[in-house]
Write a protein that holds these residues in place. Sequence first.
Motif, PDB file in Angstrom:
ATOM      1  N   GLU A  41      46.743  77.668 -29.864  1.00  0.00           N
ATOM      2  CA  GLU A  41      46.407  77.033 -28.584  1.00  0.00           C
ATOM      3  C   GLU A  41      44.892  76.995 -28.394  1.00  0.00           C
ATOM      4  O   GLU A  41      44.330  75.956 -28.026  1.00  0.00           O
ATOM      5  CB  GLU A  41      47.053  77.786 -27.414  1.00  0.00           C
ATOM      6  CG  GLU A  41      48.578  77.938 -27.492  1.00  0.00           C
ATOM      7  CD  GLU A  41      49.326  76.630 -27.256  1.00  0.00           C
ATOM      8  OE1 GLU A  41      48.695  75.647 -26.854  1.00  0.00           O
ATOM      9  OE2 GLU A  41      50.552  76.607 -27.505  1.00  0.00           O
ATOM     10  N   GLU A  83      52.597  68.630 -39.138  1.00  0.00           N
ATOM     11  CA  GLU A  83      51.675  68.914 -38.044  1.00  0.00           C
ATOM     12  C   GLU A  83      51.655  70.392 -37.688  1.00  0.00           C
ATOM     13  O   GLU A  83      50.776  70.857 -36.987  1.00  0.00           O
ATOM     14  CB  GLU A  83      52.093  68.116 -36.800  1.00  0.00           C
ATOM     15  CG  GLU A  83      51.627  66.692 -36.820  1.00  0.00           C
ATOM     16  CD  GLU A  83      52.255  65.925 -35.689  1.00  0.00           C
ATOM     17  OE1 GLU A  83      53.096  65.067 -35.982  1.00  0.00           O
ATOM     18  OE2 GLU A  83      51.936  66.202 -34.533  1.00  0.00           O
ATOM     19  N   GLN A  84      52.683  71.118 -38.168  1.00  0.00           N
ATOM     20  CA  GLN A  84      52.736  72.537 -37.835  1.00  0.00           C
ATOM     21  C   GLN A  84      51.875  73.377 -38.780  1.00  0.00           C
ATOM     22  O   GLN A  84      51.568  74.527 -38.482  1.00  0.00           O
ATOM     23  CB  GLN A  84      54.180  73.038 -37.862  1.00  0.00           C
ATOM     24  CG  GLN A  84      55.010  72.444 -36.738  1.00  0.00           C
ATOM     25  CD  GLN A  84      56.455  72.845 -36.829  1.00  0.00           C
ATOM     26  OE1 GLN A  84      56.773  74.010 -36.976  1.00  0.00           O
ATOM     27  NE2 GLN A  84      57.352  71.877 -36.767  1.00  0.00           N
ATOM     28  N   ASN A 100      59.304  57.282 -36.283  1.00  0.00           N
ATOM     29  CA  ASN A 100      59.100  57.346 -37.736  1.00  0.00           C
ATOM     30  C   ASN A 100      58.472  56.070 -38.276  1.00  0.00           C
ATOM     31  O   ASN A 100      58.942  55.526 -39.270  1.00  0.00           O
ATOM     32  CB  ASN A 100      60.426  57.547 -38.479  1.00  0.00           C
ATOM     33  CG  ASN A 100      60.920  58.968 -38.372  1.00  0.00           C
ATOM     34  OD1 ASN A 100      60.244  59.804 -37.790  1.00  0.00           O
ATOM     35  ND2 ASN A 100      62.079  59.242 -38.928  1.00  0.00           N
ATOM     36  N   THR A 122      49.496  62.269 -36.878  1.00  0.00           N
ATOM     37  CA  THR A 122      50.896  62.431 -36.500  1.00  0.00           C
ATOM     38  C   THR A 122      51.743  62.111 -37.724  1.00  0.00           C
ATOM     39  O   THR A 122      51.625  61.028 -38.291  1.00  0.00           O
ATOM     40  CB  THR A 122      51.242  61.476 -35.341  1.00  0.00           C
ATOM     41  OG1 THR A 122      50.337  61.725 -34.260  1.00  0.00           O
ATOM     42  CG2 THR A 122      52.648  61.704 -34.846  1.00  0.00           C
ATOM     43  N   ARG A 159      55.088  61.849 -37.991  1.00  0.00           N
ATOM     44  CA  ARG A 159      56.188  60.918 -37.749  1.00  0.00           C
ATOM     45  C   ARG A 159      55.962  60.257 -36.392  1.00  0.00           C
ATOM     46  O   ARG A 159      56.576  60.609 -35.395  1.00  0.00           O
ATOM     47  CB  ARG A 159      57.533  61.670 -37.763  1.00  0.00           C
ATOM     48  CG  ARG A 159      57.814  62.380 -39.072  1.00  0.00           C
ATOM     49  CD  ARG A 159      59.044  63.262 -38.978  1.00  0.00           C
ATOM     50  NE  ARG A 159      60.291  62.511 -39.101  1.00  0.00           N
ATOM     51  CZ  ARG A 159      61.508  63.084 -39.181  1.00  0.00           C
ATOM     52  NH1 ARG A 159      61.621  64.391 -39.133  1.00  0.00           N
ATOM     53  NH2 ARG A 159      62.578  62.351 -39.297  1.00  0.00           N
ATOM     54  N   PRO A 160      55.066  59.259 -36.343  1.00  0.00           N
ATOM     55  CA  PRO A 160      54.655  58.721 -35.041  1.00  0.00           C
ATOM     56  C   PRO A 160      55.692  57.800 -34.391  1.00  0.00           C
ATOM     57  O   PRO A 160      56.483  57.147 -35.074  1.00  0.00           O
ATOM     58  CB  PRO A 160      53.393  57.928 -35.378  1.00  0.00           C
ATOM     59  CG  PRO A 160      53.593  57.521 -36.779  1.00  0.00           C
ATOM     60  CD  PRO A 160      54.390  58.584 -37.454  1.00  0.00           C
TER      61      PRO A 160
END
Lengths: 283, 113
Positions: free
Chosen positions: A11, A224-225, A214, A239, A241-242
């Motif tokens: 964060e 993204e993680q 997608n 991103t 899977r935008p």
Amino acid sequence: MLATLIIVFREVLEAGLVVGIVLAASRGVPRRGLWISGGCAAGLLGAVLVAGFAGEIASAVEGFGQELFNASILFAAVCMLGWHNVWMSRHGREMAADATKIGRDVLDGTRPLYALALVCGIAVLREGSEIVLFLYGIALAGGSSAASMMIGGAFGVVAGAASGAAIYYGLLTIPLRYLFGVTSWLILLLAAGMASSGAAFLAAADVLPALGNNLWDTSFILTEQSLGGQLLHVLIGYTARPEGIQIVFYVATLLAIGSLMRVFRHVPAPVSENGSPARQLAE
Amino acid sequence: MPVITARWLGLGAAFLALGLALPAYADDGGIVIVIKGGHFVPSEVPVPAGQKVKLIVRNQDSTMSEFESTDFHREKAVPPGGEITVFVGPLDPGSYEFFDDFHPEDRGHLVVK
């Protein structure tokens, strides 16, 4: 403790990167420290308030208060970043050309520091409110693990802030002549990424259509993680899977800010309109 | 924390079985996901492809959760004892992961068919 450290770090990292870029973009401006730290402090205060009223915000607007609130502050940040860039394209070249004279004496007084302070405040508010909610929950649960988790959280804050400092000092190694060009690009991409996130919030609240999902899927290359994926997500809005609406907002923001920067771009005149800048340059 | 996790694991499994046995649709057409004992119930959520769906996430634990997915871009705090609603999709067939950002080991998938 490690789990808490990582959650808090992720964060703080987001806010830290934004503040680091903003600090680099305002290099050499007097009283910027006051403005930026003021913005961060206000953001922190706001984070506690938002966390405190999380229930009320969540249940507002038929249960979509969170989304609308997040989208609103993200779009506010996008506008401020855009305004900063337009301003810089007007004056940045003069500043870079003669940072010591014009930069300090003439232009800095009108530099939109409030815009940058607001951006920092929003970044701190967004990430900070999540941290407050998270740590408050731990403290409330109590027990022997709570103390060690709090320590983990503290280390997470330090690590996240260190990342912000790293990008700041990294950017400072760029020669002043190029620095503001680089920070303008970073801020443009930052703004586009925030607009894309804002669009996803509005789709979640069913205010906007998703326009497909997608549109591509690069999660097999970079999720993204992952840390790298998260860094790119913050910096350029990566991103994996935008949704369609995210791409619409991303591209529209790039075009809008980019064309405004072009329209208002300062064209250096060899003999300027008998104003004081020309005289100062001649000295 | 490990002790708590172990204690809830059995309960979570029981609820998982219960969750799978019960229809996941709420009265108003939303698909319900429950956070219970640090787990999503069900953790594999069947979702129809090609239509917008309403997900209702209920937190029956005593800790704050944040329902999040980077696969379908949703992020929403779920207070203890509370519930939230998010709209998702229309999604193409496939598997979309979601997780609790405040308890990242708790994960599940939307299985879109």
